[in-house]
Design a protein around this motif. Structure first.
Motif, mmCIF file in Angstrom:
data_model
loop_
_atom_site.group_PDB
_atom_site.id
_atom_site.type_symbol
_atom_site.label_atom_id
_atom_site.label_comp_id
_atom_site.label_asym_id
_atom_site.label_seq_id
_atom_site.Cartn_x
_atom_site.Cartn_y
_atom_site.Cartn_z
ATOM 1 N N VAL A 69 28.838 -23.897 -42.906
ATOM 2 C CA VAL A 69 27.652 -23.099 -43.500
ATOM 3 C C VAL A 69 27.921 -21.841 -43.264
ATOM 4 O O VAL A 69 28.308 -21.485 -42.651
ATOM 5 N N VAL A 70 27.255 -21.645 -44.160
ATOM 6 C CA VAL A 70 27.388 -20.633 -44.456
ATOM 7 C C VAL A 70 25.701 -19.927 -45.211
ATOM 8 O O VAL A 70 25.054 -20.877 -46.272
ATOM 9 N N TYR A 71 24.857 -18.537 -44.144
ATOM 10 C CA TYR A 71 23.405 -18.859 -44.107
ATOM 11 C C TYR A 71 23.423 -17.267 -45.510
ATOM 12 O O TYR A 71 24.227 -16.276 -45.203
ATOM 13 N N PHE A 72 22.278 -17.350 -46.322
ATOM 14 C CA PHE A 72 21.916 -16.824 -46.491
ATOM 15 C C PHE A 72 20.778 -15.425 -46.498
ATOM 16 O O PHE A 72 19.459 -16.716 -45.973
ATOM 17 N N GLY A 100 43.573 -30.849 -51.388
ATOM 18 C CA GLY A 100 41.771 -30.335 -50.556
ATOM 19 C C GLY A 100 41.088 -30.463 -51.908
ATOM 20 O O GLY A 100 41.193 -29.685 -52.559
ATOM 21 N N ARG A 101 39.584 -30.896 -52.353
ATOM 22 C CA ARG A 101 38.963 -30.567 -52.518
ATOM 23 C C ARG A 101 37.083 -30.594 -52.269
ATOM 24 O O ARG A 101 37.444 -31.384 -50.806
ATOM 25 N N VAL A 102 36.956 -29.561 -52.294
ATOM 26 C CA VAL A 102 35.635 -29.608 -51.705
ATOM 27 C C VAL A 102 34.551 -29.071 -52.475
ATOM 28 O O VAL A 102 34.344 -27.908 -54.039
ATOM 29 N N ARG A 167 21.400 -21.726 -47.191
ATOM 30 C CA ARG A 167 22.819 -21.794 -47.056
ATOM 31 C C ARG A 167 24.098 -22.524 -47.978
ATOM 32 O O ARG A 167 23.305 -23.012 -48.931
ATOM 33 N N VAL A 168 25.239 -22.511 -47.901
ATOM 34 C CA VAL A 168 25.334 -23.078 -48.812
ATOM 35 C C VAL A 168 26.682 -23.789 -48.004
ATOM 36 O O VAL A 168 27.132 -23.748 -46.661
ATOM 37 N N GLU A 169 26.639 -25.423 -47.877
ATOM 38 C CA GLU A 169 27.166 -25.798 -46.994
ATOM 39 C C GLU A 169 28.934 -26.567 -47.983
ATOM 40 O O GLU A 169 29.273 -26.534 -49.143
ATOM 41 N N ILE A 170 29.652 -26.018 -47.399
ATOM 42 C CA ILE A 170 31.207 -26.382 -47.537
ATOM 43 C C ILE A 170 31.701 -27.698 -47.201
ATOM 44 O O ILE A 170 31.477 -27.982 -45.779
ATOM 45 N N VAL A 171 30.964 -28.603 -48.208
ATOM 46 C CA VAL A 171 31.869 -30.183 -47.817
ATOM 47 C C VAL A 171 33.888 -30.670 -48.673
ATOM 48 O O VAL A 171 33.533 -30.674 -49.717
ATOM 49 N N TYR A 172 34.201 -30.934 -47.982
ATOM 50 C CA TYR A 172 35.643 -31.304 -48.648
ATOM 51 C C TYR A 172 35.017 -33.004 -48.722
ATOM 52 O O TYR A 172 34.974 -34.221 -48.017
ATOM 53 N N THR A 173 35.324 -32.866 -50.170
ATOM 54 C CA THR A 173 35.502 -34.342 -50.133
ATOM 55 C C THR A 173 37.311 -34.554 -50.758
ATOM 56 O O THR A 173 37.098 -36.381 -50.483
#
Lengths: 175, 436
Positions: A69-72, A100-102, A167-173
């Motif tokens: 998670v990246v916060y702003f 890998g896919r995000v 925030r931006v959530e980095i979600v791996y699919t």
């Protein structure tokens, strides 16, 4: 020791082992079969936390790969210096794993209108995507989805809560 | 005939309700701040002249509640009435004058001549001059007395204020029940008084930005059910829906043109949000804005010639205006830290916005002639203003503690009311056009 007692002890030990299994974190989306087994970790030892190409580091709290998670700042979409390492770690992983896919999920706090916040959430997602692309991730590995203010993690109307929601959530699919 | 059309519509709605009963309660409405100069009026209970037993809530009670909620009227309670005349000859005007009633309405309910539905026959009097100001018959379908009563309230409101009533209109809103990933979202349509809530669509993913078609038959909205924002258009009575837009990036902020043939929407497929106009017959899309800023929340001027939208091209969100045919956008709101999500009054001259200042967000109305703002609400997180189709009130979303509620405020800011749902969060209100 009689057989009955043995059975009871075996049952207790089994229960204890089950109880000690780490609970899966609900926010992580790990495809079945990609989890590293505990035996493997025991044999090979802990992975180097700075090896961002090692998928075992997704669950290693010592590694930046475990942070997703990246916060702003309010109404801003600049990735703050303290989060660049996290973004770089995931970019390195993606560069090393072509499959890998995000999904970069952009979120905002509740201030401002909902549709404007969809735009702001997308800007944040794009900012992270831009950094990842510059660090070796390919465009087809990254998708930005903005949820605006629709998916808050915290619902109180104050700055501590707002900060968690921007925030931006980095979600791996796929890993 | 329009009444027959309405009958059909109402029967449809009732059927839809039977098929999709809504688990939640209806909106409860209460006045937060009233108007000291409200007109004293008595709506005498209508005499019931049908063979079937009278309903529990009478026509007069519904009319009284409508007029009360407008803030402009102070209806007398039926228990305080000296008698209940239902024809002109039996009104004792002197007694009503002593009770300080300025206006009174009498009426009766009969079976419609074709045997299918109700006739509401009523008259409005000035108690002081004994002048008959209104004498009308409203015919509605079987079992739709509430709608008939709202029509009566519309006519009385117009006779006494000169402005058409908006009581027989409807409102759309989004409810969110539960927290986190377990939240359940629902797009709901209800009568303007909160009765008869009907679920239009439910989803485990966010729903937002409902927008009415000008004939009041369809709703466009944004749904995340596919994992990204997508715009749908749905017939409110049949439930039939079509996907309007689900491209890469944002698909948001739908707004029907006044002629119903086009839709303005926000798409970010170019890399950032821009306003597009989509021809609903051909599907052709024309890009209207082209700027690195966030351009979104398009609404149409009532004459259909301009689009008003939110843009942060000047640093913070403000309202801009651009001809539908394209051209250079000009800034409209000239004061206030930030102004967003415009709703245009039917006169085209007043623009309601969510105005931000620090952490405070209030509903404010920009007068395009005087070039000034009037702040209508106390804040602190007020958003999504939506003008009533007669311009008399603005419906908006606000917060009470951790819960979202809807409120409505008169266009002069004097009267405010709160619409409470029994549970969950209510947001994203959209007031329907007048349904004829």
């Amino acid at each position: 020791m009689n057989t009955a007692l043995r059975l009871v002890m075996a049952a207790l030990i089994t229960m204890a082992i089950v109880a000690c299994q780490p609970k899966p974190k609900p926010t992580e989306e790990v495809p079945p079969g990609s989890e590293t087994t505990t035996e493997g970790a025991a044999v090979e030892g802990a992975p180097d936390p700075r090896d961002y190409t090692d998928a075992r580091n997704f669950d290693n709290p010592e590694s930046l790969l475990s942070k997703r998670v990246v916060y702003f700042d309010f109404d801003k979409s600049t990735v703050r210096a303290e989060y660049r390492g996290i973004v770089a770690a995931h970019a390195a992983y993606l560069a090393a794993h072509a499959a890998g896919r995000v999904t970069l999920e952009g979120h905002t706090d509740e201030r401002g209108t909902r549709e404007y916040n969809l735009g702001l959430g997308e800007r944040r997602g794009n900012a992270v995507m831009g950094l990842m692309s510059a660090q070796g991730a390919r465009g087809d590995q990254l998708v930005v989805v903005s949820y605006g203010e629709e998916r808050p993690v915290c619902r109180v109307s104050d700055e501590s809560c707002w900060a968690e929601n921007r925030r931006v959530e980095i979600v791996y699919t796929a890993r | 005939m329009t009444v027959t059309e309405n009958m059909k519509k109402i029967i449809f709605l009732l059927l839809a309700l039977l098929v999709h009963p809504l688990a939640q309660g209806q909106l409860q409405i209460e006045i937060i701040s009233g108007n000291a100069s409200a007109l004293p009026i008595a709506i005498v209970p209508f005499s019931w002249e049908e063979p079937d037993p009278a309903p529990l809530t009478g026509v007069a009670e519904i009319v009284s509640n409508d007029l009360y909620r407008s803030g402009l009227f102070d209806p007398m309670e039926s228990k305080d009435m000296p008698d209940r005349p239902s024809d002109e000859e039996s009104i004792r005007f002197g007694t009503w004058r002593l009770l300080k009633v300025d206006y009174m309405v009498i009426g009766k309910v009969r079976t419609a001549p074709d045997g299918q539905g109700h006739e509401l026959i009523y008259q409005l009097f000035d108690v002081h001059t004994q002048e008959k100001l209104l004498s009308q018959i409203t015919t509605v379908g079987q079992g739709d007395l509430r709608f008939g009563a709202h029509r009566v309230a519309d006519a009385i409101y117009k006779a006494l204020t000169g402005v058409p009533g908006a009581f027989s209109t409807r409102i759309a809103y989004v409810t969110a029940i539960g927290t986190g990933k377990a939240t359940k979202f629902e797009l709901v349509v209800a009568d303007a008084d909160g009765f008869s809530p009907q679920s239009v669509v439910g989803s485990p993913e966010p729903l937002l930005s409902p927008a009415w078609s000008p004939d009041g038959k369809k709703l466009a909205y944004v749904s995340f059910e596919k994992g990204n924002s997508a715009i749908y258009m749905q017939d409110v009575s049949t439930g039939a829906r079509e996907l309007v837009s689900s491209g890469r990036g944002i698909n948001g902020a739908p707004a029907f043109s006044p002629d119903g043939k086009s839709m303005a929407l926000t798409l970010s497929r170019s890399g950032n949000p821009e306003i597009y106009i989509k021809n609903l017959a051909t599907g052709a899309e024309t890009q209207l804005t082209n700027h690195w800023a966030i351009d979104t929340e398009a609404v149409w001027a009532p004459d259909g010639k301009h689009i008003y939208f939110t843009s942060d091209r000047g640093g913070k969100p403000q309202i801009y205006r651009v001809p539908v045919t394209g051209g250079n956008p000009e800034r409209v709101t000239l004061s206030g830290d930030s102004n967003a999500r415009a709703s245009i009054a039917p006169d085209g001259k007043r623009i309601a916005v969510a105005q931000g200042r620090g952490n405070e967000y209030r509903i404010a109305v920009w007068d395009t002639e005087s070039q000034r703002f009037t702040i209508l609400t106390p804040g602190t997180l007020d958003e999504s203003p939506s003008f009533a189709p007669n311009g008399s009130m603005v419906l908006y979303a606000t917060r009470e503690g951790m819960r979202g509620v809807l409120s409505a405020v008169s266009a002069d800011g004097n009267v405010r009311q709160r619409l409470i749902l029994s549970d969950g969060d209510v947001r994203e209100p959209a007031w329907s056009p007048v349904i004829r």
